[in-house]
Scaffold this motif. Structure first.
Motif, PDB file in Angstrom:
ATOM      1  N   VAL A 138       0.831  -1.207   0.000  1.00 19.69           N
ATOM      2  CA  VAL A 138       0.000   0.000   0.000  1.00 19.69           C
ATOM      3  C   VAL A 138       0.862   1.253   0.000  1.00 19.69           C
ATOM      4  O   VAL A 138       0.590   2.216  -0.721  1.00 19.69           O
ATOM      5  CB  VAL A 138      -0.964  -0.008   1.202  1.00 19.69           C
ATOM      6  CG1 VAL A 138      -1.718   1.301   1.281  1.00 19.69           C
ATOM      7  CG2 VAL A 138      -1.933  -1.161   1.078  1.00 19.69           C
ATOM      8  N   LEU A 139       1.956   1.214   0.768  1.00 18.71           N
ATOM      9  CA  LEU A 139       2.819   2.393   0.815  1.00 18.71           C
ATOM     10  C   LEU A 139       3.448   2.656  -0.546  1.00 18.71           C
ATOM     11  O   LEU A 139       3.565   3.806  -0.980  1.00 18.71           O
ATOM     12  CB  LEU A 139       3.904   2.217   1.886  1.00 18.71           C
ATOM     13  CG  LEU A 139       3.426   2.405   3.326  1.00 18.71           C
ATOM     14  CD1 LEU A 139       4.552   2.123   4.297  1.00 18.71           C
ATOM     15  CD2 LEU A 139       2.891   3.815   3.541  1.00 18.71           C
ATOM     16  N   ILE A 140       3.838   1.574  -1.238  1.00 23.05           N
ATOM     17  CA  ILE A 140       4.439   1.760  -2.564  1.00 23.05           C
ATOM     18  C   ILE A 140       3.391   2.290  -3.540  1.00 23.05           C
ATOM     19  O   ILE A 140       3.619   3.245  -4.266  1.00 23.05           O
ATOM     20  CB  ILE A 140       5.040   0.431  -3.070  1.00 23.05           C
ATOM     21  CG1 ILE A 140       6.264   0.066  -2.221  1.00 23.05           C
ATOM     22  CG2 ILE A 140       5.437   0.544  -4.539  1.00 23.05           C
ATOM     23  CD1 ILE A 140       6.754  -1.341  -2.409  1.00 23.05           C
ATOM     24  N   LEU A 141       2.214   1.677  -3.520  1.00 26.55           N
ATOM     25  CA  LEU A 141       1.166   2.077  -4.457  1.00 26.55           C
ATOM     26  C   LEU A 141       0.722   3.517  -4.236  1.00 26.55           C
ATOM     27  O   LEU A 141       0.366   4.217  -5.171  1.00 26.55           O
ATOM     28  CB  LEU A 141      -0.039   1.144  -4.334  1.00 26.55           C
ATOM     29  CG  LEU A 141       0.172  -0.258  -4.912  1.00 26.55           C
ATOM     30  CD1 LEU A 141      -1.063  -1.112  -4.681  1.00 26.55           C
ATOM     31  CD2 LEU A 141       0.499  -0.188  -6.398  1.00 26.55           C
ATOM     32  N   SER A 142       0.722   3.906  -2.946  1.00 27.85           N
ATOM     33  CA  SER A 142       0.197   5.245  -2.671  1.00 27.85           C
ATOM     34  C   SER A 142       1.292   6.303  -2.656  1.00 27.85           C
ATOM     35  O   SER A 142       1.028   7.457  -2.369  1.00 27.85           O
ATOM     36  CB  SER A 142      -0.550   5.244  -1.339  1.00 27.85           C
ATOM     37  OG  SER A 142       0.346   4.895  -0.318  1.00 27.85           O
TER      38      SER A 142
END
Lengths: 371, 307
Positions: free
Chosen positions: B285-289
């Motif tokens: 999620v951190l990478i995607l966001s």
């Protein structure tokens, strides 16, 4: 984890402070209070309704003995930490008999520290001492798998869904033997019964244990036992899901008396007082000590009110057979749950068989995997 | 007592797990949203959570009332938050370092004072059975919802409204975005931050009380498996929005239930991998966001990580 580190550091700091003030003269009389100082090291808290509590009850029995000083440390991780704890108990407290009780302390930690202190005796619970290992190291254990077999008999009579559940920590031989014994005990009642095993991967992880217990109940298991360090969470969660429970490590019946069938308990007081008596008398202790129900190393919780008469009869009959010796849980023909033959027809492994201590399979009827 | 529901057990267990496991995440992250919106990070919430679990359990056991336990946990949490807020208001004090110190202090104190309460059984918080319409015991068990979960869901909406529409919310946001602007408006940033941190601490304490008084429902030293730390990370990918925190907490609860649920339907190999699911999820999620422009959208500008 940080959790266990914090308390340890807190304790060692306060111990250091206490030590500094004691050096002026208190330390000497304190040591002179007993000719023998015995150190107990636990991986978790002493009152966890489980593994550590069972050992601490044994330590309490030693404490009551004449001429012995007992020192204890809790929450010692299975890392470099335990080496430091052992060395500080030896150098600082003058301990000459150590009981580092957690499975993971043995290899490499005890095996590494022991050669440096030939005058100190290291007694480890659950390790597999073999020729070539340091002579001042010993390992002791109880045939608790037999207790889980008896749990299985009670479970086999109590289950209506023909499915029982096991919350397991890690797939080490002792845990696997317990799972297999639990199922085989139940199958001695009804060969149709299956056992679902769920591994949490940790000795103590409350939320995961609760989730695993719920998952077992969801999957239809109606009798649940476990092999984790503190069974309290599993027992309470299972009882709240209306499952019967079989205890482990210590007596958990008061958590849910109506649901508690029986339990496999350690009885370390027998072992520890015996070893300390031998040490005081200057007699040697065997490097490899094992015992079961007959030797008083383990015991069963009193049968709960939910057991039927048939369950009681079979339980007591089997218990008597185990005590009289030569009883085998792993008895051919038997396959593991991947279909490999582990005991051919006519082959059996008695409780004393060392081969059981390197068990790496789950028997047919157990739903689960060792990896 | 049950029907065989086969593979349906997995989504049902994940739903149940989401509801059961998410509440501590929810409370800690809601509290942290308020603290961070005021421009401070409190990393000590893990310690507050553990101390809250202990204090809540101890008080519930001594008084026989789980609600007094929750109150005690909230008070204890507020005190921890207050200490963090006050210390960080001193000049040249780093809020992250203080947070780590308080995390260690909180767990240490909780272990120290919690010794006598490992064995006793304290009363549980009540649950509401929302699964009465189903015949399946699995569904009924999954929908046994604790009142704190419902309270948390309402609180998420309430806090979102508060931040957007009220004077208090405006004050918080001004302080979080610019100390200078706040001062120009006659607001004292330090006071607002201290209160916001105390509020965050109180919520984290309640999260801890949920752990020890409902699920798993007993106090021991392994009660928290890092929920307090994960919840702080959760705030970042919830983009400082209370409503998003609610869904993020649910997602994490469900991910945590995946491992046991898969094993229970017979997917037994590789459970260590499934147990890593919440952490893999965090990374994903951190990478995607992550934003290409480098700025964290929605981040309070006074936050030490965005400065």
């Amino acid at each position: 984890m940080t959790n266990s580190l914090t308390r340890r550091h807190f304790l060692s700091t306060s111990a250091g402070l206490a030590g500094a003030t004691a050096l002026g003269g208190l330390a000497m009389p304190a040591r002179a209070a007993g000719p023998l100082t015995v150190g107990f090291i636990y991986v978790g808290p002493r009152d966890d309704y489980g593994y550590n509590q069972a050992h601490a009850e044994g330590a309490a029995a030693v404490k009551a003995m004449e001429g012995v000083t007992v020192i204890e440390e809790e929450n010692v991780a299975e890392t470099q930490d335990v080496q430091q704890t052992m060395e500080s108990m030896i150098n600082f407290d003058g301990a000459t008999l150590l009981f580092p009780t957690s499975f993971g302390y043995f290899d490499p930690h005890i095996l590494k520290v022991a050669p440096a202190y030939p005058d100190v005796r290291f007694e480890h619970c659950g390790g597999l001492w073999s020729e070539g290992m340091p002579e001042n190291v010993g390992s002791y254990f109880g045939y608790i798998g037999m207790g889980q077999y008896l749990n299985g008999i009670a479970a086999g009579h109590a289950t209506k869904t023909k499915k029982i559940g096991f919350v397991a920590a890690k797939p080490i031989p002792q845990v696997l033997l317990n799972i297999n014994s639990f199922l085989l005990g139940a199958r001695a009642v009804d060969p149709e019964i299956t056992c679902q095993a769920i591994f949490t991967g940790e000795w103590s992880m409350a939320v995961k244990e609760a989730e695993a217990t719920n998952a077992l109940a969801d999957a239809g298991a109606d009798v649940i036992t476990c092999h984790v360090d503190g069974p309290k969470v599993v027992m309470e969660t299972a009882a709240s899901r209306d499952c019967f429970i079989c205890g482990y490590h210590a007596n958990q019946s008061e958590l849910a008396p109506e649901k508690y069938l029986t339990g496999a308990e350690w009885n370390w007081a027998t072992v520890y007082t015996d070893m300390v008596t031998k040490t005081l008398a200057g007699e040697p202790i065997d490097n490899f000590v094992r015992g079961g129900l007959a030797e008083g190393f383990i015991k069963m919780s009193p049968l709960g009110p939910a057991n039927s008469d048939a369950a009681r009869a079979q339980f007591e009959d089997t218990q008597a057979k185990i005590i009289s010796g030569g009883f085998a849980v792993i008895e051919g023909p038997l396959k593991d749950n991947a279909g490999n033959v582990i005991a051919a027809d006519g082959v059996s492994y008695e409780e004393t068989d060392v081969a059981l201590e390197s068990m790496n399979y789950l028997v047919e009827g157990v739903i689960g995997s060792t990896s | 007592m049950n029907g065989d529901i086969g593979l349906w057990a997995v989504p049902i267990a994940m739903l149940g797990g989401a509801i059961r496991v998410s509440t501590p995440f929810l409370f800690v992250s809601l509290g942290e949203v308020i603290t961070e919106r005021s421009g401070r990070i409190n990393l000590g919430l893990e310690g507050t959570l553990v101390f809250g679990a202990m204090a809540g359990y101890a008080l519930a056991y001594m008084t026989g009332s789980a609600w007094i336990g929750v109150l005690a946990a909230a008070l204890a949490g507020a005190v921890f938050g207050l200490v963090h807020g006050l210390l960080c208001s001193l000049p040249k004090v780093n809020d992250i370092a203080i947070g780590i110190a308080l995390m260690l202090l909180g767990t240490g104190l909780a272990f120290f004072f919690g010794k006598p309460f490992i064995q006793p059984v304290a009363p549980d918080l009540p649950a509401i059975n929302l699964g009465w319409w189903s015949d399946l015991p699995q569904v009924q068990a999954a929908l046994r919802v604790n009142v704190l979960f419902i309270f948390g869901a309402v609180l998420a909406v309430g806090l979102a409204w508060m931040l957007k529409r009220t004077r208090i919310g405006l004050t918080l946001r001004v302080v979080g975005d610019s100390s200078d602007a706040a001062r120009a408006l006659g607001i004292q940033p330090a006071r607002v931050r201290i209160l916001a941190t105390a509020f965050g601490g109180a919520l984290a304490g309640i999260g801890g009380a949920y752990l020890s008084l409902f699920y798993p429902g007993s106090w021991n030293e392994g009660i928290s498996s890092g929920q307090g730390l994960i919840a702080v990370a959760l705030v970042i990918f919830a983009r400082w929005s209370p409503i998003n925190c609610f869904f993020a907490a649910l997602l994490f609860g469900a991910a945590g239930a995946l491992g046991p649920a898969l094993q229970s339907v017979g997917v037994t190999t590789g459970y260590y991998l499934f147990y890593a699911a919440p952490f893999v999820l965090t990374l994903a999620v951190l990478i995607l966001s992550s934003s290409k422009s480098g700025a964290l959208t929605g981040a309070p500008r006074e936050l030490s990580i965005t400065k």
